[in-house]
Structures are given as C-alpha cells and as structure tokens.
Design an enzyme around this catalytic site. Structure first.
Site, PDB file in Angstrom:
ATOM      1  N   CYS A   1       6.726  -7.080   7.537  1.00  0.00           N
ATOM      2  CA  CYS A   1       7.841  -6.550   8.323  1.00  0.00           C
ATOM      3  C   CYS A   1       8.358  -7.678   9.211  1.00  0.00           C
ATOM      4  O   CYS A   1       7.569  -8.493   9.696  1.00  0.00           O
ATOM      5  CB  CYS A   1       7.345  -5.382   9.181  1.00  0.00           C
TER       6      CYS A   1
ATOM      7  N   CYS B   1       6.381  -4.649  16.249  1.00  0.00           N
ATOM      8  CA  CYS B   1       5.951  -3.601  17.173  1.00  0.00           C
ATOM      9  C   CYS B   1       4.487  -3.866  17.513  1.00  0.00           C
ATOM     10  O   CYS B   1       3.672  -4.108  16.614  1.00  0.00           O
ATOM     11  CB  CYS B   1       6.149  -2.228  16.554  1.00  0.00           C
TER      12      CYS B   1
ATOM     13  N   CYS C   1       1.401  -1.925  15.929  1.00  0.00           N
ATOM     14  CA  CYS C   1       1.433  -1.686  14.478  1.00  0.00           C
ATOM     15  C   CYS C   1       0.766  -2.837  13.728  1.00  0.00           C
ATOM     16  O   CYS C   1       1.108  -4.009  13.929  1.00  0.00           O
ATOM     17  CB  CYS C   1       2.877  -1.526  14.019  1.00  0.00           C
TER      18      CYS C   1
ATOM     19  N   GLU D   1       0.827  -1.198   0.000  1.00  0.00           N
ATOM     20  CA  GLU D   1       0.000   0.000   0.000  1.00  0.00           C
ATOM     21  C   GLU D   1       0.865   1.253   0.000  1.00  0.00           C
ATOM     22  O   GLU D   1       1.945   1.274   0.567  1.00  0.00           O
ATOM     23  CB  GLU D   1      -0.916  -0.002   1.229  1.00  0.00           C
TER      24      GLU D   1
ATOM     25  N   CYS E   1       3.202   8.546   1.233  1.00  0.00           N
ATOM     26  CA  CYS E   1       3.776   7.600   2.189  1.00  0.00           C
ATOM     27  C   CYS E   1       3.971   6.279   1.448  1.00  0.00           C
ATOM     28  O   CYS E   1       3.005   5.702   0.939  1.00  0.00           O
ATOM     29  CB  CYS E   1       2.791   7.450   3.354  1.00  0.00           C
TER      30      CYS E   1
ATOM     31  N   CYS F   1      -1.504   6.058   9.823  1.00  0.00           N
ATOM     32  CA  CYS F   1      -0.245   5.436  10.241  1.00  0.00           C
ATOM     33  C   CYS F   1      -0.496   4.111  10.923  1.00  0.00           C
ATOM     34  O   CYS F   1      -1.305   4.020  11.832  1.00  0.00           O
ATOM     35  CB  CYS F   1       0.469   6.286  11.282  1.00  0.00           C
TER      36      CYS F   1
HETATM   37  N1  SAH Z   1       9.053   0.637  10.016  1.00  0.00           N
HETATM   38  C1  SAH Z   1       9.307   2.019  10.064  1.00  0.00           C
HETATM   39  C2  SAH Z   1       8.433   2.833   9.139  1.00  0.00           C
HETATM   40  C3  SAH Z   1       6.954   2.503   9.072  1.00  0.00           C
HETATM   41  S1  SAH Z   1       5.891   2.877  10.396  1.00  0.00           S
HETATM   42  C4  SAH Z   1       9.163   2.519  11.482  1.00  0.00           C
HETATM   43  O1  SAH Z   1       8.703   1.796  12.319  1.00  0.00           O
HETATM   44  O2  SAH Z   1       9.578   3.657  11.720  1.00  0.00           O
HETATM   45  C5  SAH Z   1       5.469   4.573  10.316  1.00  0.00           C
HETATM   46  C6  SAH Z   1       5.106   5.187  11.672  1.00  0.00           C
HETATM   47  O3  SAH Z   1       3.769   4.828  12.121  1.00  0.00           O
HETATM   48  C7  SAH Z   1       6.032   4.699  12.770  1.00  0.00           C
HETATM   49  O4  SAH Z   1       6.420   5.729  13.610  1.00  0.00           O
HETATM   50  C8  SAH Z   1       5.163   3.720  13.485  1.00  0.00           C
HETATM   51  O5  SAH Z   1       5.662   3.484  14.747  1.00  0.00           O
HETATM   52  C9  SAH Z   1       3.825   4.395  13.457  1.00  0.00           C
HETATM   53  N2  SAH Z   1       2.718   3.501  13.753  1.00  0.00           N
HETATM   54  C10 SAH Z   1       2.661   2.163  13.593  1.00  0.00           C
HETATM   55  N3  SAH Z   1       1.462   1.679  13.993  1.00  0.00           N
HETATM   56  C11 SAH Z   1       0.744   2.741  14.402  1.00  0.00           C
HETATM   57  C12 SAH Z   1      -0.595   2.883  14.889  1.00  0.00           C
HETATM   58  N4  SAH Z   1      -1.392   1.843  15.001  1.00  0.00           N
HETATM   59  N5  SAH Z   1      -1.017   4.111  15.208  1.00  0.00           N
HETATM   60  C13 SAH Z   1      -0.208   5.187  15.036  1.00  0.00           C
HETATM   61  N6  SAH Z   1       1.040   5.113  14.572  1.00  0.00           N
HETATM   62  C14 SAH Z   1       1.524   3.906  14.250  1.00  0.00           C
HETATM   63 FE1  SF4 Z   2       7.612  -2.790  11.284  1.00  0.00          FE
HETATM   64 FE2  SF4 Z   2       5.399  -1.540  12.108  1.00  0.00          FE
HETATM   65 FE3  SF4 Z   2       7.493  -1.755  13.746  1.00  0.00          FE
HETATM   66 FE4  SF4 Z   2       7.625  -0.101  11.642  1.00  0.00          FE
HETATM   67  S1  SF4 Z   2       6.250   0.112  13.404  1.00  0.00           S
HETATM   68  S2  SF4 Z   2       9.193  -1.579  12.332  1.00  0.00           S
HETATM   69  S3  SF4 Z   2       6.409  -1.284  10.141  1.00  0.00           S
HETATM   70  S4  SF4 Z   2       6.271  -3.478  12.924  1.00  0.00           S
END
Ligand code: SAH
Ligand code: SF4
Length: 389
Positions: A136, A140, A143, A116, A129, A366
């Site tokens: 991944c 996290c 996420c 996406e 974006c 995000c």
């Molecule tokens: N993997 C990279 C880039 C993608 S995530 C990283 O983790 O930085 C892009 C941003 O969205 C990151 O800061 C991530 O922590 C945040 N993010 C992920 N899940 C989210 C959620 N459910 N609500 C708000 N932000 C989120």
């Molecule tokens: Fe991967 Fe989501 Fe963590 Fe970014 S925030 S490193 S996309 S698991």
C-alpha cells in the site's frame, strides 16, 4: 450449443505465441475485451457474441480451469485458444484454516508476488476479504499492510481471480443459485487501497456482478477506503457497491497521524463525499470503520464527536478491536471501554456492531495481512516514532 461450423482457415494462419508463459489470461477481460481477443484470433465476427457467451459461462458459471473442459466448443477452437491464452488464476501457495473456520489464502500472482485473501464463514453468510494492491502507498500507523511498500496494483483478473480461487477451494462452482452461497459477500478490505486502483477494481467487480456468471449483487460487495475523496463518487457511480470508510478518529489532529491521507483530504471533505455518495439511503448505509486503540481514539468524548460528525448520513459504525501485529505501536482498547463507546453510539441511534476478530491465530484478522516476501518499508521503531507512541 456445439460449434458445428468448421474452423475457418484464418484461425490457423495467425502467429502463435511460442512461450507458454507469455500467454495472457482471459480472466479479468470484460465482454468487449474478450470479443476483441477472439477477433484477433480470427473468429468470424458473426460468431463473436455466441463464443463470448460460451466462454463466459464456462469461466464464470462453471469455473472451468482449462479450455479442454469446454465441450461445446470445437476441438480445433479449443486448441487454438489454449495456444494463445490461459484461464489463469492466482495460485494458492498456502492455505491456513483457523480454529474458527476462517481460511487464509496466500496467493502467488505474476512476477512471483504474493497477496492474501481471507474467507470468513458465518451462520448466515460467507464473506471473502480480497486485496486490491500488493502492499500500500499509504502508511496508516496501526495497519500491518502499511509497513509494506507498494509493489504494484493488482490487475482486474487478479482481483476477480481471488474470488474464483475461493470458489475453487470451497467447491462452489455450478451450484444452483438458489442454494445457500458459500461466498455470499465480498469486502475489499484486504491489502491495499482500492481507490488507488479504481479501474481494475471496477472491472473486476463488474465481472463478479455479471448475471451470467458469478452473479453477486452489488449490495453484497463493500469497498473500504481510507478516504481517497476524489474517487469516492466515481466508485459509487461506476461500481454501485456499498461503501465503507476507514474513519478511525474524530479530529483532524488524530486522524492526520492514524490515517495520513487525512493530511490531504480532511474529515469535512471526506464526510461531504459520503453525503454525496450515490443511492445513499436507510437501506444502503455507509459503514464507518473505527479501530479501537487504547487511549488514542476511544474516549467518551470521541464517541460523542463521532455521532455528531456523521449526523444525517445513513450509517452504521463498525467498531474493530485493534489487531496487533509484530512490532505494532498500539494496544487494543479494553473490552469495557469498547462497550462504553458502543453504547454511546447505539444510544445515538446507530447500529454499532463490534467486529469479532476472526482468524487471529493465523494472522488473518483486519490489518494483519502482509506478504512476508515483500521487503519491509519501515521498522516497527520508525512507525512507533512517527505515531508518537
Ligand atoms: N485500504 C483500505 C482497505 C483495507 S483495510 C482501507 O484502509 O479502508 C481494511 C480495514 O481494516 C480498514 O478499516 C483498516 O483501517 C482496518 N485495519 C487496518 N489495520 C488494522 C488493525 N491492525 N486492527 C484492526 N483493524 C485494522
Ligand atoms: Fe493502506 Fe492499511 Fe491504510 Fe488501508 S489501512 S490505506 S491498507 S495502510
């Protein structure tokens, strides 16, 4: 410039690839790789530079999708190129447009996989974006992408291809560079961890920055990492883009749970890499992203710890209200909590914009990105159990 010279016989004697699907795409090759590809086709060496410039301009300035359009190349040469290559881009499977104008593209790439990309129009800019991986490897706990297994890294062509698809959709090719750009900023904040695919991300961004093509300034590209410490400096040196850190917690104990790469690279080590990031200055600050999770990381004490930890680093703090997804184990902090947190950070002298969730109605915000086609890695229950909630 027209290719007046007749096509050299060598062009015709090289073996042709019969299966059209096996033709590689020229998108994503840098100038040297393009030269090598043309050389292999039999293009005379003394023409290589000119041919590469012509192709580059068609692909990245005019957004050509087929060799037929390249009218300053001879017909024979175009036919030869078309027999051997494509100008492939990811294919748009669906495009959803949110009430707020955000566009979410579901894109199909080689192997039938899906990724996406999200376009967010704002008054003074348009941010795209983009994704760097399918799924991944990191997990996290807040996420959505983290629930999806890593399928593979995206190629440089698939990464820069996302920019090209958005420009196609917005009809932005060939516009006067003085015009207001529709895709003016790129954030590597889609699916995947860009610093687990650094080389392809670098090659794609160098193409996006090339002055003879898409020509985006390095300051308008932001790479977000969860904290792959050994790659951070290299990204600064080899790409030179802006850096964002998915920080999200102010103690190792909490960050170990929210952003599990912290178990390997602790907060101290991560912040040292930030301090060493090339060209760091007040005009080129690091963005610390901080997702606001109710009762997990949103206390006044967290806010005070945060500003203390990053003191001395030219930084801004981007507070992201948590965006829920089906089965997510957290809740978004209340607005008055987010405001109180922001005030402490502001009072310490840091800009701390709260990121307005965009495209929520189409799950484009995000952390909500995830391709429905890929198999779940974990159930919501498992994530909740691991997160201790
Ligand atoms: N993997 C990279 C880039 C993608 S995530 C990283 O983790 O930085 C892009 C941003 O969205 C990151 O800061 C991530 O922590 C945040 N993010 C992920 N899940 C989210 C959620 N459910 N609500 C708000 N932000 C989120
Ligand atoms: Fe991967 Fe989501 Fe963590 Fe970014 S925030 S490193 S996309 S698991």
């Amino acid at each position: 410039m027209t290719a007046k010279a007749p096509i050299n016989q060598d062009y015709i004697t090289i073996p042709r690839k019969q299966d059209p699907d096996a033709r590689p795409s020229l998108i994503g090759l840098n100038r040297d790789a393009l030269k090598a590809a043309l050389l292999e086709l039999g293009a005379p060496e003394k023409q290589l530079k000119m041919r590469v410039n012509q192709l580059w301009s068609w692909m990245y300035q005019k957004g050509a999708k087929s060799f037929d359009e390249m009218t300053n190349l001879s017909k024979d040469f175009r036919a030869l190129l078309a027999e051997n290559f494509i100008i492939g881009r990811p294919e748009i499977v669906t495009k959803q447009v949110s009430e707020d104008g955000t566009r979410k593209y579901l894109l199909r790439i080689a192997g039938g996989h899906e990724v996406e990309a999200v376009y967010i129009p704002e008054a003074n800019r348009g941010t795209l974006c983009i994704s760097s991986q399918i799924g991944c490897t990191l997990t996290c706990t807040f996420c959505h992408t983290g629930t999806q297994k890593l399928v593979r890294n995206l190629t440089a062509g698939e990464i820069v291809g996302q920019i090209m698809v958005a420009r196609d959709d917005l009809d932005e090719w060939g516009k006067d560079p003085g015009d207001k750009r529709l895709v003016s900023n790129i954030v590597l904040m889609g699916m995947g961890e860009p610093l687990y695919n650094t080389n392809n991300v670098r090659d794609a961004m160098l193409i996006a920055m090339d002055n003879e093509g898409i020509s985006l300034s390095r300051r308008r590209i932001t790479l977000s990492t969860s904290g792959v410490v050994p790659e951070i400096i290299r990204a600064g040196e080899e790409i030179g883009c802006m850096l964002a850190i998915s920080f999200h917690a102010t103690t190792d104990e909490v960050r170990d749970v929210l952003v599990p790469i912290n178990r390997k690279h602790k907060i101290d080590e991560l912040l040292q890499a930030c301090r060493d990031y090339p060209r760091l200055s007040n005009s080129e600050r690091i963005t610390f992203e901080y997702v606001m999770l109710k009762d997990v990381n949103d206390s006044d004490a967290d806010a005070h710890r945060l500003v203390k930890l990053i003191s001395g680093i030219p930084a801004k703090i981007n507070l992201i209200p948590f965006n829920p997804w089906p089965g997510s184990p957290y809740e978004r902090s209340d607005w008055d909590r987010i405001e109180a947190f922001a005030e402490i950070v502001n009072n310490a002298g840091y800009a701390s914009p709260v990121r307005t969730p965009r495209g929520e109605d189409i799950m484009a915000a995000c952390g909500q990105l995830k391709s429905a086609t890929e198999r779940e890695r974990k159930s919501a229950k498992e994530i909740a159990r691991e997160a201790g909630v």
